[in-house]
Motif scaffolding. Structure first.
Motif, mmCIF file in Angstrom:
data_model
loop_
_atom_site.group_PDB
_atom_site.id
_atom_site.type_symbol
_atom_site.label_atom_id
_atom_site.label_comp_id
_atom_site.label_asym_id
_atom_site.label_seq_id
_atom_site.Cartn_x
_atom_site.Cartn_y
_atom_site.Cartn_z
ATOM 1 N N ALA A 70 45.689 -11.262 19.754
ATOM 2 C CA ALA A 70 44.688 -10.975 18.572
ATOM 3 C C ALA A 70 43.269 -11.056 18.495
ATOM 4 N N ALA A 71 42.819 -12.065 19.187
ATOM 5 C CA ALA A 71 41.347 -12.518 19.139
ATOM 6 C C ALA A 71 40.721 -11.658 20.161
ATOM 7 N N LYS A 72 41.428 -11.164 21.276
ATOM 8 C CA LYS A 72 40.749 -10.005 22.046
ATOM 9 C C LYS A 72 40.431 -8.937 21.314
ATOM 10 N N GLY A 73 41.438 -8.294 20.426
ATOM 11 C CA GLY A 73 41.316 -7.341 19.468
ATOM 12 C C GLY A 73 40.184 -7.397 18.814
ATOM 13 N N ILE A 74 40.110 -8.579 17.945
ATOM 14 C CA ILE A 74 39.254 -8.734 17.124
ATOM 15 C C ILE A 74 37.701 -8.766 17.798
ATOM 16 N N ALA A 75 37.716 -9.363 18.834
ATOM 17 C CA ALA A 75 36.386 -9.482 19.678
ATOM 18 C C ALA A 75 35.819 -7.947 19.953
ATOM 19 N N ALA A 76 36.769 -7.131 20.406
ATOM 20 C CA ALA A 76 36.607 -5.730 20.988
ATOM 21 C C ALA A 76 36.087 -4.948 19.527
ATOM 22 N N ARG A 77 37.044 -5.097 18.286
ATOM 23 C CA ARG A 77 36.414 -4.572 17.010
ATOM 24 C C ARG A 77 34.975 -4.934 16.719
ATOM 25 N N LEU A 78 34.632 -6.261 16.751
ATOM 26 C CA LEU A 78 33.318 -6.650 16.393
ATOM 27 C C LEU A 78 32.135 -5.778 17.227
ATOM 28 N N ARG A 79 32.650 -5.959 18.341
ATOM 29 C CA ARG A 79 31.418 -5.321 19.284
ATOM 30 C C ARG A 79 31.153 -4.010 19.029
ATOM 31 N N ALA A 87 33.023 -0.187 10.793
ATOM 32 C CA ALA A 87 33.758 -0.897 10.412
ATOM 33 C C ALA A 87 32.908 -1.884 9.739
ATOM 34 N N LEU A 88 31.853 -1.906 9.576
ATOM 35 C CA LEU A 88 30.967 -2.878 8.763
ATOM 36 C C LEU A 88 31.185 -2.683 7.160
ATOM 37 N N GLY A 89 30.539 -3.703 6.318
ATOM 38 C CA GLY A 89 30.664 -3.328 5.116
ATOM 39 C C GLY A 89 31.824 -3.813 4.430
ATOM 40 N N ALA A 90 31.820 -3.692 2.864
ATOM 41 C CA ALA A 90 32.887 -4.183 2.186
ATOM 42 C C ALA A 90 33.884 -2.967 1.993
ATOM 43 N N VAL A 91 35.193 -3.598 1.468
ATOM 44 C CA VAL A 91 36.218 -2.456 1.272
ATOM 45 C C VAL A 91 36.175 -2.172 -0.173
ATOM 46 N N LEU A 118 35.415 -18.616 18.355
ATOM 47 C CA LEU A 118 33.936 -18.235 17.967
ATOM 48 C C LEU A 118 33.650 -16.871 18.757
ATOM 49 N N TYR A 119 33.236 -15.869 17.502
ATOM 50 C CA TYR A 119 32.612 -14.517 18.308
ATOM 51 C C TYR A 119 31.331 -14.598 18.190
ATOM 52 N N GLY A 120 30.511 -14.904 19.152
ATOM 53 C CA GLY A 120 29.194 -15.157 19.352
ATOM 54 C C GLY A 120 28.685 -14.480 20.460
ATOM 55 N N PRO A 121 27.650 -14.858 21.106
ATOM 56 C CA PRO A 121 27.165 -14.255 22.358
ATOM 57 C C PRO A 121 28.393 -14.054 23.458
ATOM 58 N N SER A 122 29.226 -14.949 23.322
ATOM 59 C CA SER A 122 30.415 -14.728 24.090
ATOM 60 C C SER A 122 31.602 -15.183 23.251
ATOM 61 N N THR A 123 33.064 -14.721 23.447
ATOM 62 C CA THR A 123 34.107 -15.192 22.935
ATOM 63 C C THR A 123 34.594 -16.304 23.245
ATOM 64 N N VAL A 124 34.540 -17.439 22.521
ATOM 65 C CA VAL A 124 35.035 -18.619 22.926
ATOM 66 C C VAL A 124 36.210 -19.224 22.212
ATOM 67 N N LEU A 125 37.282 -19.645 22.851
ATOM 68 C CA LEU A 125 38.428 -20.187 22.037
ATOM 69 C C LEU A 125 38.584 -21.691 22.459
#
Ligand code: AHM
Ligand code: MG
Length: 336
Positions: A49-58, A65-69, A173-180
């Motif tokens: 799931a984290a890989k999917g989240i990281a991809a969506r964040l990029r 996908a930014l902003g409130a719903v 952590l989704y920062g400059p790199s994705t760290v688990l």
């Protein structure tokens, strides 16, 4: 003995760092306990799931996908589109995982019961904050995912347990790199997502955090309403040359404390007399990580991990840090 910087640097320079999957398999083989197998299987789902989240964040600034719903969650906070996406990705990966019987999320009012099959006899609850620090999203700041896993006795599905009973915990952590960063209850390991192949690779194992740091991390705008002991402690830190670092995302702030030492605080304030952070999916997992690395997690009156949960979204004051820094703060709090 504190060796974080050197331990991390040495492992970073290893030519072939092992993948998360191979580390989880090794942990399963090394343990005769069926629970380790189930816990690693669940951590593996979270990493997907984290890989999917990281991809969506990029691509978040490009695909709308930014902003409130326009919805408010049970905490009264405006949900961001990515809060909802991250929550769905985690639920989708976890609900089909053998052994996962209960899910609890910052974004859902109640625990979610799943008609799953117990894994090797084990039944598990997974609690998570899908996207911590999501107010950072619109400004390109760091965000994270936090998770906590419990083994459940039969019939205990809806009973919340103290953090001491967590079987595994971690964060991404989704920062400059994705760290688990995660623990299965036997030390803390850190992995970085290698984006071309999509594997989390281990860059540090058995992290031992420094006994004392040089920075504190707290929202100082609330300083005037902190209990007096916190104010005296922070004044003493400033006097002795501490720096201040605050990302506004607990995952980013606690990650710095894990690697470099120091202290992260979310004390009681006038606005949030019990503190702002949630016990079950923010304070407990972070506390397990820090304690496994030689640090301390406290509410100011006792260990976070021994705090009995009142409800899924209950809040507690949070003190997380190096053992000497936390001891100095607790001494101040005790003198009032
Ligand atoms: P969230 O889970 O809704 O994002 O809220 C939790 C966040 C933490 O990541 C962070 O430490 C804290 O809220 C920041 O709060 P504040 O803006 O009051 O300093
Ligand atoms: Mg959060």
């Amino acid at each position: 003995m504190a060796v974080p910087a050197s331990a991390v640097v040495q492992l970073r320079s290893q030519p072939n760092p092992p993948s998360l999957q191979s580390c989880l398999l090794a942990a399963e083989r090394a343990s005769r306990d069926d629970a380790v197998r189930s816990l690693s299987w669940i951590v593996s789902a979270i990493s997907s799931a984290a890989k999917g989240i990281a991809a969506r964040l990029r691509t978040a600034g490009l695909d709308g996908a930014l902003g409130a719903v326009g919805q408010v969650n049970v905490q009264g906070e405006a949900q961001q589109a990515l809060d909802v996406i991250a929550n769905e990705l985690l639920i989708r990966e976890l609900e089909s995982r053998e052994g996962v019987m209960v899910l609890g999320s910052e974004e859902n009012d109640e625990l979610m019961l799943i008609d799953g099959l117990p894994a090797h006899g084990g039944r598990y609850a997974v609690l998570f904050d899908p996207l911590d620090g999501s107010s950072n999203l619109d400004v390109g700041g760091a965000v994270g995912t936090i998770f906590s896993i419990y083994e459940l006795a039969a019939g205990e599905e809806t009973r919340l347990q103290a953090g001491r009973r967590q079987g595994a915990a971690g964060y991404v952590l989704y920062g400059p790199s994705t760290v688990l960063v995660m623990t299965l209850g036997n030390g803390v390991d850190m992995f970085v997502l290698e984006p071309t192949v999509g594997n989390f690779l281990r860059v540090a194992e058995r992290i031992a955090m420094p006994a004392k740091g040089k920075t504190y991390s707290v929202n100082e705008a609330n300083l005037d309403t902190f209990p007096a002991g916190y104010q005296r402690f922070l004044a003493a830190c400033r006097k002795s040359g501490y720096g201040s670092r605050y990302a506004g995302a607990m995952v980013a702030d606690v990650h710095r404390v894990l690697l470099q030492g120091g202290i992260f605080l979310y004390p009681p304030t006038a606005k949030a007399p019990k503190g702002k952070l949630r016990l079950m999916y923010e304070a407990n997992p972070m506390s397990m990580i820090l304690e496994q690395a030689g640090g301390i997690g406290s509410t100011g009156t006792g260990s976070i991990l021994d705090h009995e949960p009142e409800s899924l979204h209950a809040r507690v004051p949070v003190i997380l840090g190096s053992r000497e820094d936390v001891a100095a703060l607790l001494a101040e709090l005790a003198s009032d």
